[in-house]
Structure formats: C-alpha cells, structure tokens
Design a protein around this motif. Structure first.
Motif, short mmCIF file in Angstrom:
data_model
loop_
_atom_site.label_atom_id
_atom_site.label_comp_id
_atom_site.label_asym_id
_atom_site.label_seq_id
_atom_site.Cartn_x
_atom_site.Cartn_y
_atom_site.Cartn_z
N TYR A 1 -5.71 6.35 6.13
CA TYR A 1 -4.91 7.39 6.79
C TYR A 1 -3.58 7.59 6.08
O TYR A 1 -3.06 8.70 6.03
N SER A 2 -3.04 6.54 5.51
CA SER A 2 -1.81 6.67 4.73
C SER A 2 -2.05 7.56 3.51
O SER A 2 -1.24 8.42 3.18
N TYR B 1 0.82 -1.22 0.00
CA TYR B 1 0.00 0.00 0.00
C TYR B 1 0.85 1.27 0.00
O TYR B 1 0.44 2.29 -0.55
N GLN B 2 2.07 1.19 0.54
CA GLN B 2 2.94 2.37 0.60
C GLN B 2 3.50 2.73 -0.78
O GLN B 2 3.99 3.84 -0.96
N ILE C 1 -5.44 1.84 8.16
CA ILE C 1 -4.04 1.96 7.75
C ILE C 1 -3.94 2.59 6.37
O ILE C 1 -3.22 3.56 6.15
N VAL C 2 -4.68 2.03 5.42
CA VAL C 2 -4.58 2.50 4.03
C VAL C 2 -5.17 3.90 3.88
O VAL C 2 -4.56 4.78 3.26
N SER D 1 -2.30 11.10 4.67
CA SER D 1 -1.04 11.64 5.19
C SER D 1 0.00 11.91 4.11
O SER D 1 0.88 12.73 4.32
N VAL D 2 -0.08 11.25 2.96
CA VAL D 2 0.92 11.49 1.91
C VAL D 2 0.58 12.73 1.09
O VAL D 2 1.29 13.05 0.15
N ILE E 1 -1.36 -4.89 2.72
CA ILE E 1 -0.58 -4.53 3.90
C ILE E 1 0.34 -5.71 4.19
O ILE E 1 -0.13 -6.84 4.34
#
Length: 183
Positions: free
Chosen positions: A171-172, A117-118, A168-169, A175-176, A151
C-alpha cells in the motif's frame, strides 16, 4: 466494477465470473511467496492481492496451494479470482518474471543490507518477495533481489505477520504514486 461480499466470494463460480474478471485493470505488481507455511497467511495474502488488483501471485517452495481448505477459508474465495501459479522455488518465479519483462524485485526482509521501506526507490513493474514466517527469505533468493526493504520495529518483537508486512509495503508503494501503467 463488480464487488462481492464474503458469502458471494465463497460461493462464486470461477467459470461464471471469468469474463467479468477480464475487465479488472490489474496493477503490474506481483507477490512471490517463498515457503509460507501458515495456510491462513496464504489465504490472507490472496485477499490482499485481490484488494490491490495485482497481476499475479506466485506460491513457491514448501507452501500449500489451493484448494487447501484453510486457504479457501481464509481467502474467502479470492483464490478463485486472483491469478496465481505454483513454482518450485522463488528463483524460478523471479526468472519467469524477468524473462517476460524488465521488473524490479524487492524483498521484504530484515537483512544486513536492507533499508527502511519508506526510503526505497520503487518502480513498476514490481514484485515483492515475502518469506517464511520463522526463517524469512532464503539467502539464495535475497541475492536475486534489486532491493531489500524492512519495516522498522521498536518493541521486542522482531517482526510483523507476513500479511501485515505485505500490506504495509504494497500500500505504501501504491500511495507514493509509483506509475503502474503497463509498458
């Protein structure tokens, strides 16, 4: 901005709060829930959707919908403040979103062609598809997605709870610095 605690949310009257809800600046982010069986997970996803101020949540397939008592309890009343709609299938929800605007569809799932996901390229507006707790997202639905993200898991457990994965996904993505300006 209005902030309500758990008791206030449980007791809030949808009609009384309707005007205040119009002042919330919603992100052009959507959750598509495909065959989520656990009603407590659906309730928790309402809480997450409210925390992120997403545009709308689509509840699809064999999932229960409010006012189911377990959804009401787990959501602490956020099902009354998050826009949502039931669709017979995730593909109907995707078609609805694609008809309205150009949208990126991302599945959160472990698949042969998934990426961490990152490392995904996220763009707004965006919809995250979240699948069944046991079987995941159907192959039919995965074929309709622009990307599939997963993940990483380093233990023996294959997956995380659907609420945790969604948090997780999503909010990621926020945040990016994905631009969430409405077109």
């Amino acid at each position: 901005m209005i902030k309500l605690n758990a008791k206030e949310l449980r007791d809030v009257d949808e009609n009384e709060i309707a005007e205040k809800l119009k002042t919330i600046k919603r992100r052009p982010m959507y959750f598509i829930l495909e065959n989520i069986y656990d009603t407590y997970n659906i309730g928790g996803l309402f809480r997450l959707a409210d925390a992120l101020a997403i545009e709308k949540m689509y509840i699809c397939g064999e999932s229960e919908i409010p006012p189911n008592s377990k959804i009401k309890k787990a959501s602490i009343g956020t099902y009354k403040v998050v826009p949502w709609e039931y669709k017979k299938s995730a593909s109907e929800a995707i078609a609805d979103l694609r008809f309205k605007n150009k949208i990126q569809i991302i599945a959160v799932e472990q698949a042969k062609n998934s990426i961490p996901y990152q490392k995904a390229d996220y763009a707004s507006p965006i919809a995250l598809i979240l699948g069944n707790e046991t079987y995941g997202i159907t192959e039919e639905t995965l074929k309709l997605c622009d990307q599939i993200v997963e993940i990483p898991m380093w233990g023996i457990n294959k997956s995380l709870n659907v609420i945790v994965s969604a948090a997780i996904v999503s909010y990621s993505i926020v945040s990016v610095g994905v631009s969430f300006m409405k077109p």
